[in-house]
Scaffold this active site. Structure first.
Site, PDB file in Angstrom:
ATOM      1  N   CYS A 184      45.830  69.917  34.436  1.00 31.28           N
ATOM      2  CA  CYS A 184      46.140  71.036  34.773  1.00 31.28           C
ATOM      3  C   CYS A 184      47.392  71.826  33.776  1.00 31.28           C
ATOM      4  O   CYS A 184      48.003  70.944  33.039  1.00 31.28           O
ATOM      5  CB  CYS A 184      46.438  71.396  36.055  1.00 31.28           C
ATOM      6  SG  CYS A 184      48.173  70.589  36.623  1.00 31.28           S
ATOM      7  N   HIS A 201      49.132  64.814  40.871  1.00 37.17           N
ATOM      8  CA  HIS A 201      47.911  64.513  40.150  1.00 37.17           C
ATOM      9  C   HIS A 201      48.013  63.058  39.669  1.00 37.17           C
ATOM     10  O   HIS A 201      49.087  62.437  39.293  1.00 37.17           O
ATOM     11  CB  HIS A 201      47.939  65.991  39.046  1.00 37.17           C
ATOM     12  CG  HIS A 201      47.465  66.912  39.769  1.00 37.17           C
ATOM     13  ND1 HIS A 201      47.457  68.136  38.993  1.00 37.17           N
ATOM     14  CD2 HIS A 201      47.319  67.391  41.022  1.00 37.17           C
ATOM     15  CE1 HIS A 201      46.947  69.041  39.649  1.00 37.17           C
ATOM     16  NE2 HIS A 201      47.021  68.839  40.947  1.00 37.17           N
ATOM     17  N   GLU A 246      47.652  61.976  36.694  1.00 35.41           N
ATOM     18  CA  GLU A 246      48.571  61.764  35.470  1.00 35.41           C
ATOM     19  C   GLU A 246      50.006  62.029  35.562  1.00 35.41           C
ATOM     20  O   GLU A 246      50.784  61.156  35.054  1.00 35.41           O
ATOM     21  CB  GLU A 246      48.026  62.653  34.270  1.00 35.41           C
ATOM     22  CG  GLU A 246      48.257  64.185  34.632  1.00 35.41           C
ATOM     23  CD  GLU A 246      47.164  64.776  35.147  1.00 35.41           C
ATOM     24  OE1 GLU A 246      46.720  65.865  34.863  1.00 35.41           O
ATOM     25  OE2 GLU A 246      46.688  64.236  36.200  1.00 35.41           O
TER      26      GLU A 246
END
Length: 138
Positions: free
Chosen positions: A96, A68, A70
């Site tokens: 998430c 992801h 981040e």
């Protein structure tokens, strides 16, 4: 929110959206910036790990090893001389639950996001952990 802070938040978010365009993922393109003392210390977008093919999906599903945005940004800081402590994460899609643990542990104190992920448990966890959350509706 202070007018000056909002102006910076909007500018950094626009940059995060530009960064998202670099993603090779077809289903969703996500961009992230980590900012500390008004300096961008890291950036990231969702995609496969270094050395892997750039294709993120297979038969309509995202490959399990896609990172992801981040997580990529946090990992970049980890391999530098910088620290995420007391920084702000700007991300085009709210984190998430797995990435929210990384955000908290890395010392990021503020998360600004533009779109909500289908599962809000990541945001709920960060709020419980004392991370300041800002939804920025561009």
């Amino acid at each position: 929110m202070k007018k000056k802070q909002l102006k910076y938040d909007q500018a950094y978010m626009r940059m995060a959206f530009e960064w998202a365009k670099l993603s090779h993922c077809d289903r969703k393109k996500v961009g992230a910036l980590i900012v500390k003392d008004r300096m961008i210390i890291s950036d990231g977008f969702n995609g496969t790990p270094t050395g892997f093919e750039n294709c993120c999906e297979e038969e309509g599903a995202t490959k399990w090893y896609v990172l992801h945005a981040e997580a990529n940004a946090i990992l970049k800081v980890a391999s530098s001389t910088q620290s995420c402590k007391n920084s702000t994460l700007y991300i085009t899609l709210s984190p998430c639950k797995e990435c929210s643990k990384l955000i908290h542990q890395s010392g990021i104190k503020r998360v600004v996001y533009a779109n909500a992920y289908k599962d809000t448990s990541g945001i709920d966890f960060l709020e419980k952990a004392g991370v300041e959350i800002t939804y920025l509706n561009n």
